[in-house]
Scaffold this active site. Structure first.
Site, PDB file in Angstrom:
ATOM      1  N   GLY A 188       0.815  -1.134  -0.140  1.00 24.15           N
ATOM      2  CA  GLY A 188      -0.062   0.064   0.054  1.00 24.15           C
ATOM      3  C   GLY A 188       0.819   1.322   0.073  1.00 24.15           C
ATOM      4  O   GLY A 188       0.486   2.255  -0.570  1.00 24.15           O
ATOM      5  N   SER A 189       1.996   1.405   0.716  1.00 21.05           N
ATOM      6  CA  SER A 189       2.728   2.531   0.971  1.00 21.05           C
ATOM      7  C   SER A 189       3.363   2.923  -0.495  1.00 21.05           C
ATOM      8  O   SER A 189       3.442   3.923  -0.762  1.00 21.05           O
ATOM      9  CB  SER A 189       3.973   2.412   1.861  1.00 21.05           C
ATOM     10  OG  SER A 189       3.256   2.081   3.178  1.00 21.05           O
TER      11      SER A 189
ATOM     12  N   ASN B 149      -8.011   4.095   8.691  1.00 16.45           N
ATOM     13  CA  ASN B 149      -7.420   2.743   9.388  1.00 16.45           C
ATOM     14  C   ASN B 149      -7.640   2.991  10.689  1.00 16.45           C
ATOM     15  O   ASN B 149      -7.554   1.782  11.362  1.00 16.45           O
ATOM     16  CB  ASN B 149      -5.983   2.709   8.752  1.00 16.45           C
ATOM     17  CG  ASN B 149      -5.049   3.895   8.912  1.00 16.45           C
ATOM     18  OD1 ASN B 149      -5.461   4.970   8.520  1.00 16.45           O
ATOM     19  ND2 ASN B 149      -3.969   3.672   9.659  1.00 16.45           N
TER      20      ASN B 149
ATOM     21  N   GLN C 101      -7.945  -0.181   3.485  1.00 18.03           N
ATOM     22  CA  GLN C 101      -8.738  -0.702   4.479  1.00 18.03           C
ATOM     23  C   GLN C 101     -10.068  -1.054   3.964  1.00 18.03           C
ATOM     24  O   GLN C 101     -11.103  -1.672   4.893  1.00 18.03           O
ATOM     25  CB  GLN C 101      -8.774   0.465   5.810  1.00 18.03           C
ATOM     26  CG  GLN C 101      -7.593   0.592   6.437  1.00 18.03           C
ATOM     27  CD  GLN C 101      -7.157  -0.455   7.493  1.00 18.03           C
ATOM     28  OE1 GLN C 101      -7.949  -1.418   7.700  1.00 18.03           O
ATOM     29  NE2 GLN C 101      -6.035  -0.529   7.861  1.00 18.03           N
TER      30      GLN C 101
ATOM     31  N   SER D  44      -3.292  -3.319  -0.554  1.00 14.28           N
ATOM     32  CA  SER D  44      -2.655  -3.984  -0.183  1.00 14.28           C
ATOM     33  C   SER D  44      -2.768  -5.362   0.518  1.00 14.28           C
ATOM     34  O   SER D  44      -3.708  -5.536   1.301  1.00 14.28           O
ATOM     35  CB  SER D  44      -1.962  -2.983   1.329  1.00 14.28           C
ATOM     36  OG  SER D  44      -0.842  -3.932   1.984  1.00 14.28           O
ATOM     37  N   GLY D  45      -2.180  -6.373   0.046  1.00 12.81           N
ATOM     38  CA  GLY D  45      -2.558  -7.684   0.107  1.00 12.81           C
ATOM     39  C   GLY D  45      -2.674  -8.199   1.688  1.00 12.81           C
ATOM     40  O   GLY D  45      -3.696  -8.893   2.162  1.00 12.81           O
TER      41      GLY D  45
ATOM     42  N   THR E  78      11.947  -7.936 -10.372  1.00 14.19           N
ATOM     43  CA  THR E  78      11.236  -9.249 -10.264  1.00 14.19           C
ATOM     44  C   THR E  78       9.939  -9.103  -9.697  1.00 14.19           C
ATOM     45  O   THR E  78      10.011  -9.001  -8.455  1.00 14.19           O
ATOM     46  CB  THR E  78      12.145 -10.284 -10.230  1.00 14.19           C
ATOM     47  OG1 THR E  78      13.156 -10.087 -11.125  1.00 14.19           O
ATOM     48  CG2 THR E  78      11.717 -11.571 -10.658  1.00 14.19           C
TER      49      THR E  78
ATOM     50  N   CYS F 249       2.107   2.513  12.819  1.00 12.60           N
ATOM     51  CA  CYS F 249       3.146   3.354  12.407  1.00 12.60           C
ATOM     52  C   CYS F 249       3.270   4.536  13.645  1.00 12.60           C
ATOM     53  O   CYS F 249       4.436   5.280  13.700  1.00 12.60           O
ATOM     54  CB  CYS F 249       2.825   4.015  11.444  1.00 12.60           C
ATOM     55  SG  CYS F 249       1.952   3.018   9.974  1.00 12.60           S
TER      56      CYS F 249
HETATM   57  C1  LIG Z   1      -1.670  -0.539   6.000  1.00 10.34           C
HETATM   58  C2  LIG Z   1      -2.061   0.576   5.522  1.00 10.34           C
HETATM   59  C3  LIG Z   1      -1.149   1.172   4.484  1.00 10.34           C
HETATM   60  C4  LIG Z   1       0.215   0.492   4.160  1.00 10.34           C
HETATM   61  O1  LIG Z   1       0.278  -0.423   3.412  1.00 10.34           O
HETATM   62  P1  LIG Z   1       1.364  -1.424   3.307  1.00 10.34           P
HETATM   63  O2  LIG Z   1       1.262  -2.642   2.434  1.00 10.34           O
HETATM   64  O3  LIG Z   1       1.825  -1.981   4.755  1.00 10.34           O
HETATM   65  O4  LIG Z   1       2.657  -0.679   2.949  1.00 10.34           O
HETATM   66  C5  LIG Z   1      -1.681   2.257   3.832  1.00 10.34           C
HETATM   67  N1  LIG Z   1      -2.662   2.976   4.001  1.00 10.34           N
HETATM   68  C6  LIG Z   1      -3.657   2.244   4.882  1.00 10.34           C
HETATM   69  C7  LIG Z   1      -4.965   3.035   5.089  1.00 10.34           C
HETATM   70  C8  LIG Z   1      -3.326   1.241   5.686  1.00 10.34           C
HETATM   71  O5  LIG Z   1      -4.148   0.709   6.457  1.00 10.34           O
END
Ligand SMILES: *Cc1c(COP(=O)(O)O)cnc(C)c1O
Length: 395
Positions: free
Chosen positions: A70-71, A151, A179, A199-200, A237, A324
């Site tokens: 996600g980041s 989140n 989320q 994000s998986g 990759t 975080c």
């Molecule tokens: C967890 C989260 C992220 C970050 O995702 P990662 O895969 O851990 O980098 C970004 N945005 C929100 C709202 C999240 O909850």
């Protein structure tokens, strides 16, 4: 009893995801960029995963870029929109005070480069108003980025309306849907979403894999330079096994959104009802616009960190906000953004439950939390002052 109630931080890998990925770790481990058939087996799995994920979002497979999570997807979406805007002399970006740091820190970096950023405040209910977005739009706005679901407090934003407004004003719209994916339906076309991050590991796939959806015609800027993977937009990759697992997990979650919600909501409501009986407690975020599993509350006169440590002693994994910000003693920027005073925001607790939790675990939480809050108040000098009346109750 062990209770995992921190599903907004990360989730376990589902059996479906694990079974799907295993062959790509053990048997078909070829590099998808290799020309021989053995590598092409991995390339086929990538293509199939891209289709599955696109279908879950009502996107085209060509609009899906795989990232490390996600980041990275947030970083790439925002930087891409900023670079596209700058070419037309548009260097103003709109977002909110309560975004994830992957968004906030990227915006802060752009600000240092000379971009202008407007951060909107959510209202007390944890929801952004479309009117506020409209008021903030300028002729030089190149991007609106507003998260789908928060989140920490779980509130869902009026994404379709914000998307329609941005489309009408010809401004790109990105949403961090990390989320929301797998928990609430997403349709990038119906919702007028130009870019979206997921994000998986927030929906039972492994950590370290995610997706950036970018509508056809939006030219992405590379964050990672190197090989020509992902149509040259994201080098490195591909995490084939992780991507296969993510596709399987997203499909499984999306196929069971209503069924899972029907299981989760009674557990969540019981938490709100029972923990809400604790004197001088407060529920954070509107329950009307909400993802199913997130519970965020404040308890006056205690420190969230002490509460978490004592819950840990009782087998309960919870959070005071986002992973975080824990580790720092600053209260959550999300809780401050919805207007909570520092003293109140310090005593926060986030419980995020999922379809793998059960009522016995909820019973354990509602037995332990009131006892721990009472104990912490009994040794708290702040609570002492509140009781004596030398300090005023805020909730
Ligand atoms: C967890 C989260 C992220 C970050 O995702 P990662 O895969 O851990 O980098 C970004 N945005 C929100 C709202 C999240 O909850």
């Amino acid at each position: 009893m062990f209770v995992y109630a921190d599903n907004a931080a990360t989730t376990s890998v589902s059996k479906t995801a694990l079974d799907a990925m295993m062959p790509y770790l053990t048997e078909f481990y070829g590099n998808p960029s290799s020309l021989y058939a053995f590598g092409q087996k991995a390339a086929e799995a990538l293509a199939a995963s891209r289709e599955t994920i696109a279908a879950c979002l009502n996107a085209d497979p060509k609009e899906i870029t795989f990232t490390s999570g996600g980041s990275e997807a947030d970083n790439q979406a925002i930087v891409s929109a900023a670079r596209l805007g700058a070419r037309k002399g548009k260097k103003h970006l709109i977002s909110t005070q309560f975004e994830h740091h992957a968004v906030l820190h990227t915006l802060a970096k752009l600000e240092k480069e000379g971009y202008e950023v407007t951060l909107l405040n959510p209202h007390e209910d944890g929801v952004i108003r479309v009117e506020d977005v409209e008021d903030a739009l300028r002729d030089d706005t190149c991007l609106v980025t507003i998260m789908f679901a928060n989140n920490e407090i779980g509130t869902v934003q009026p994404i379709t309306e914000i998307g329609a407004l941005c489309r009408e004003r010809k401004v790109l719209f990105h949403t961090d849907a990390v989320q929301a994916a797998g928990h609430t339906p997403i349709d990038v076309k119906a919702m007028n979403i130009d870019m979206l991050s997921i994000s998986g590991h927030k929906f039972h796939a492994p950590k370290g894999v995610g997706v950036l959806y970018a509508r056809r015609g939006i030219a992405l800027t590379n964050i990672i330079e190197g090989g020509a993977q992902e149509r040259g937009k994201r080098a490195g990759t591909e995490n084939v096994a992780g991507i296969v697992a993510m596709a399987a997990a997203l499909k499984e979650s999306c196929d069971h959104i209503e069924e899972n919600a029907a299981k989760i909501i009674p557990m969540r409501d019981r938490l709100f009802e029972e923990l809400g009986k604790i004197p001088h407690s407060k529920i954070n975020g509107s329950l009307e616009h909400h993802v199913p599993g997130t519970v965020n509350m404040c308890f006056e006169g205690i420190e969230g960190e002490s509460l978490l440590l004592m819950l840990d002693d009782n087998g309960i994994c919870a959070s005071s906000g986002s992973a975080c910000t824990s580790g720092s003693l600053d209260p959550s920027h999300v809780l401050l953004s919805i207007g909570l005073p520092h003293e109140v925001a310090h005593g926060s607790l986030r419980l995020s439950i999922g379809e793998y939790n059960n009522m016995d675990e909820i019973d354990h939480i509602i037995k332990v939390v009131p006892e721990v809050v009472a104990y912490l108040r009994s040794i708290s000098p702040v609570w002492d002052e509140l009781e004596k009346g030398t300090r005023k109750h805020l909730i």
